[in-house]
Design a protein around this motif. Structure first.
Motif, PDB file in Angstrom:
ATOM      1  N   THR A  92       0.756  -0.848   0.090  1.00 37.00           N
ATOM      2  CA  THR A  92      -0.050  -0.488  -0.023  1.00 37.00           C
ATOM      3  C   THR A  92       0.852   1.090   0.222  1.00 37.00           C
ATOM      4  O   THR A  92       0.529   2.393  -1.088  1.00 37.00           O
ATOM      5  CB  THR A  92      -0.545   0.112   1.680  1.00 37.00           C
ATOM      6  OG1 THR A  92      -1.865  -0.831   1.147  1.00 37.00           O
ATOM      7  CG2 THR A  92      -1.542   1.213   1.631  1.00 37.00           C
ATOM      8  N   ARG A  93       2.225   1.282   1.095  1.00 35.76           N
ATOM      9  CA  ARG A  93       2.834   2.101   1.328  1.00 35.76           C
ATOM     10  C   ARG A  93       3.576   2.506  -0.755  1.00 35.76           C
ATOM     11  O   ARG A  93       3.386   4.299  -0.877  1.00 35.76           O
ATOM     12  CB  ARG A  93       4.443   2.376   2.035  1.00 35.76           C
ATOM     13  CG  ARG A  93       4.623   3.354   1.708  1.00 35.76           C
ATOM     14  CD  ARG A  93       6.011   2.704   2.765  1.00 35.76           C
ATOM     15  NE  ARG A  93       6.991   3.622   2.141  1.00 35.76           N
ATOM     16  CZ  ARG A  93       8.261   3.615   2.978  1.00 35.76           C
ATOM     17  NH1 ARG A  93       8.862   2.419   4.372  1.00 35.76           N
ATOM     18  NH2 ARG A  93       9.013   5.108   4.117  1.00 35.76           N
ATOM     19  N   GLN A  94       3.926   1.333  -1.466  1.00 34.69           N
ATOM     20  CA  GLN A  94       4.250   2.002  -3.227  1.00 34.69           C
ATOM     21  C   GLN A  94       2.861   2.591  -3.389  1.00 34.69           C
ATOM     22  O   GLN A  94       3.220   4.039  -4.583  1.00 34.69           O
ATOM     23  CB  GLN A  94       4.719   0.696  -2.875  1.00 34.69           C
ATOM     24  CG  GLN A  94       5.283   0.476  -4.669  1.00 34.69           C
ATOM     25  CD  GLN A  94       5.427  -0.864  -5.660  1.00 34.69           C
ATOM     26  OE1 GLN A  94       5.455  -1.985  -4.885  1.00 34.69           O
ATOM     27  NE2 GLN A  94       6.552  -0.261  -6.628  1.00 34.69           N
ATOM     28  N   LEU A  95       2.279   1.789  -3.281  1.00 37.70           N
ATOM     29  CA  LEU A  95       0.514   2.615  -4.812  1.00 37.70           C
ATOM     30  C   LEU A  95       0.569   3.516  -3.463  1.00 37.70           C
ATOM     31  O   LEU A  95       0.195   5.065  -5.259  1.00 37.70           O
ATOM     32  CB  LEU A  95      -0.164   1.445  -4.191  1.00 37.70           C
ATOM     33  CG  LEU A  95      -0.307   0.363  -4.757  1.00 37.70           C
ATOM     34  CD1 LEU A  95      -1.361  -0.954  -4.299  1.00 37.70           C
ATOM     35  CD2 LEU A  95       0.006   0.519  -5.932  1.00 37.70           C
ATOM     36  N   ASN A  96       0.794   4.103  -2.636  1.00 38.40           N
ATOM     37  CA  ASN A  96      -0.085   5.662  -2.244  1.00 38.40           C
ATOM     38  C   ASN A  96       1.272   6.569  -2.856  1.00 38.40           C
ATOM     39  O   ASN A  96       0.301   7.776  -3.132  1.00 38.40           O
ATOM     40  CB  ASN A  96       0.366   5.382  -0.663  1.00 38.40           C
ATOM     41  CG  ASN A  96      -0.837   5.492  -0.268  1.00 38.40           C
ATOM     42  OD1 ASN A  96      -2.058   6.696  -0.836  1.00 38.40           O
ATOM     43  ND2 ASN A  96      -1.124   4.945   1.020  1.00 38.40           N
ATOM     44  N   LYS A  97       2.443   6.341  -3.226  1.00 36.35           N
ATOM     45  CA  LYS A  97       3.290   7.606  -3.985  1.00 36.35           C
ATOM     46  C   LYS A  97       2.961   8.254  -5.293  1.00 36.35           C
ATOM     47  O   LYS A  97       2.621   8.739  -6.290  1.00 36.35           O
ATOM     48  CB  LYS A  97       4.850   6.253  -3.713  1.00 36.35           C
ATOM     49  CG  LYS A  97       5.726   6.191  -2.648  1.00 36.35           C
ATOM     50  CD  LYS A  97       6.689   5.589  -3.190  1.00 36.35           C
ATOM     51  CE  LYS A  97       8.061   5.201  -1.863  1.00 36.35           C
ATOM     52  NZ  LYS A  97       9.058   4.659  -2.515  1.00 36.35           N
ATOM     53  N   TYR A  98       1.956   6.840  -6.170  1.00 39.06           N
ATOM     54  CA  TYR A  98       1.139   7.404  -7.067  1.00 39.06           C
ATOM     55  C   TYR A  98       0.448   7.699  -7.226  1.00 39.06           C
ATOM     56  O   TYR A  98      -0.450   7.935  -8.731  1.00 39.06           O
ATOM     57  CB  TYR A  98       1.426   6.166  -8.060  1.00 39.06           C
ATOM     58  CG  TYR A  98       3.058   5.314  -7.703  1.00 39.06           C
ATOM     59  CD1 TYR A  98       3.957   5.946  -8.308  1.00 39.06           C
ATOM     60  CD2 TYR A  98       2.931   4.140  -7.909  1.00 39.06           C
ATOM     61  CE1 TYR A  98       5.181   5.128  -8.405  1.00 39.06           C
ATOM     62  CE2 TYR A  98       3.715   3.555  -8.141  1.00 39.06           C
ATOM     63  CZ  TYR A  98       5.776   3.856  -7.841  1.00 39.06           C
ATOM     64  OH  TYR A  98       6.284   3.030  -7.732  1.00 39.06           O
ATOM     65  N   VAL A  99      -0.886   8.060  -6.249  1.00 33.51           N
ATOM     66  CA  VAL A  99      -1.725   8.964  -6.244  1.00 33.51           C
ATOM     67  C   VAL A  99      -2.209  10.055  -6.398  1.00 33.51           C
ATOM     68  O   VAL A  99      -2.875  10.316  -7.404  1.00 33.51           O
ATOM     69  CB  VAL A  99      -2.191   8.652  -4.456  1.00 33.51           C
ATOM     70  CG1 VAL A  99      -3.780   9.679  -4.413  1.00 33.51           C
ATOM     71  CG2 VAL A  99      -2.405   6.880  -4.395  1.00 33.51           C
ATOM     72  N   LYS A 100      -0.616  10.671  -6.156  1.00 35.24           N
ATOM     73  CA  LYS A 100      -0.423  12.560  -6.325  1.00 35.24           C
ATOM     74  C   LYS A 100      -0.452  12.578  -8.348  1.00 35.24           C
ATOM     75  O   LYS A 100      -1.346  12.797  -8.784  1.00 35.24           O
ATOM     76  CB  LYS A 100       0.380  12.935  -5.591  1.00 35.24           C
ATOM     77  CG  LYS A 100       0.933  14.083  -6.534  1.00 35.24           C
ATOM     78  CD  LYS A 100       2.146  15.008  -5.519  1.00 35.24           C
ATOM     79  CE  LYS A 100       2.114  16.582  -5.533  1.00 35.24           C
ATOM     80  NZ  LYS A 100       3.750  16.733  -4.766  1.00 35.24           N
ATOM     81  N   ARG A 101      -0.050  11.965  -8.512  1.00 33.45           N
ATOM     82  CA  ARG A 101       0.523  11.730 -10.226  1.00 33.45           C
ATOM     83  C   ARG A 101      -0.632  11.472 -11.234  1.00 33.45           C
ATOM     84  O   ARG A 101      -1.042  11.729 -12.081  1.00 33.45           O
ATOM     85  CB  ARG A 101       1.391  10.337 -10.023  1.00 33.45           C
ATOM     86  CG  ARG A 101       2.215  10.663 -11.613  1.00 33.45           C
ATOM     87  CD  ARG A 101       3.186   9.559 -12.091  1.00 33.45           C
ATOM     88  NE  ARG A 101       3.925   9.579 -11.315  1.00 33.45           N
ATOM     89  CZ  ARG A 101       5.507   8.483 -11.523  1.00 33.45           C
ATOM     90  NH1 ARG A 101       5.768   8.304 -12.948  1.00 33.45           N
ATOM     91  NH2 ARG A 101       5.766   8.790 -10.578  1.00 33.45           N
ATOM     92  N   VAL A 102      -1.391  10.775 -10.499  1.00 31.87           N
ATOM     93  CA  VAL A 102      -2.571  10.411 -10.769  1.00 31.87           C
ATOM     94  C   VAL A 102      -3.634  11.384 -10.163  1.00 31.87           C
ATOM     95  O   VAL A 102      -4.134  12.148 -11.734  1.00 31.87           O
ATOM     96  CB  VAL A 102      -3.583   8.698 -10.324  1.00 31.87           C
ATOM     97  CG1 VAL A 102      -5.704   8.520 -11.086  1.00 31.87           C
ATOM     98  CG2 VAL A 102      -2.754   7.584 -10.647  1.00 31.87           C
TER      99      VAL A 102
END
Length: 322
Positions: A92-102
């Protein structure tokens, strides 16, 4: 036709020239998506998105938040795909890194791609992060989408779809050194959850079934072993091939008579076992392993005088101990 080999391995498809790690898998998929709009549509439908007119594919795009495996840019929507070769999942930590980009694009989705079954991914990964949907696509679904897309595509696209399908079947389901190992476990006369009509040993001996927690605690395997060895009363009594596997949400989903407890109300991997392999007789443990789980080479289980000897020699033969 001449045979082509690279580093001793046969090159059966053009994608074999890439290799077989996660980046190679993602690159092969992205290239084929660029050649097949039908496959792109089908994969996006799996995560409840439509393609739209403009599609851009980007591999290994890096910024201050990290480097993504694959980005599918749909204009005002961005799909970020994080791929794993085996049954693992991004954290989840890794996926959270890309939320802002989306969110900077407008909307979209985060997609995990691995051999893990959907039922496990749904339990292990949140369905959304800060309003961005998170979906999972098993590699098996990619193979199915390739088969579905094939009849509708052009001759050129069909060639790449066929290449990708052959490559994925070879890499995802590749026989590796694990096929020579047995996962050795102890089975007891206790009953799961403390009740029901069968003991752990009954499931193995009488019903040709073994199960264990999946994705939670104690480092249970995510990928099914090729063989399992079962011990009780201080000896290994059976070695079985795993014929098939599945993941169920709880033990009660399959066996309602098993009491509901913290241990049984969890996802479990369930293995259908083949008949016992011939053994000269029970193999004494040679040490007090109790409930310890061991990985042991099959040939050593069948030739060494004790489980301890088989375990130690397996480590020597595979360079884990000198």
């Amino acid at each position: 036709m001449a045979e082509l080999r690279r580093y001793g391995a046969a090159v059966d498809t053009v994608f074999d020239l890439l290799g077989d790690n996660e980046n190679d898998l993602t690159a092969a998929l992205a290239f084929t998506l660029s050649k097949s709009s039908v496959l792109t549509d089908l994969l996006l439908q799996l995560v409840k998105l439509e393609t739209g007119r403009d599609v851009a594919l980007r591999l290994e795009t890096a910024d201050e938040s990290g480097r993504t495996d694959l980005e599918i840019d749909l204009g005002k929507r961005l799909v970020i795909v994080e791929a794993k070769r085996g049954a693992g999942l991004p954290t989840t930590r890794q996926l959270n890194k890309y939320v802002k980009r989306v969110l900077e694009i407008g909307s979209g989705a985060l997609v995990t791609l691995s051999a893990a079954p959907s039922i496990y991914a749904e339990l292990a990964v949140p369905s959304e992060l800060s309003g961005v949907p998170v979906s999972h696509i098993p590699w098996a679904d990619v193979l199915e989408a390739i088969s579905t897309a094939y009849p509708s595509e052009s001759r050129d696209a069909r060639r790449w779809l066929a290449e990708l399908g052959r490559y994925l079947r070879k890499v995802i389901y590749l026989s590796d050194p694990a096929s020579s190992w047995a996962y050795c476990v102890s089975v007891s006369r206790e009953k799961p959850g403390g009740g029901g009509s069968r003991t752990y040993k009954d499931f193995v001996v009488n019903e040709n079934i073994y199960f264990h927690p999946y994705g939670v605690g104690s480092n249970w395997p995510l990928d099914p072993p090729t063989f399992m060895a079962f011990r009780w009363n201080g000896s290994v009594h059976q070695i079985r091939r795993v014929m098939s596997s599945e993941v169920i949400p709880t033990l009660q989903a399959r066996w309602p008579d098993i009491p509901l407890t913290e241990e049984t109300d969890l996802p479990h991997a369930v293995y259908k076992l083949g008949p016992p392999l011939p053994m000269q007789g029970p193999l004494p443990s040679g040490a007090n392993y109790r409930a310890v789980r061991l990985r042991v080479l099959i040939d050593q289980l069948l030739t060494q005088p004790t489980l301890k000897d088989a375990y130690m020699q397996s480590k020597v033969l595979t360079g884990q101990q000198r």
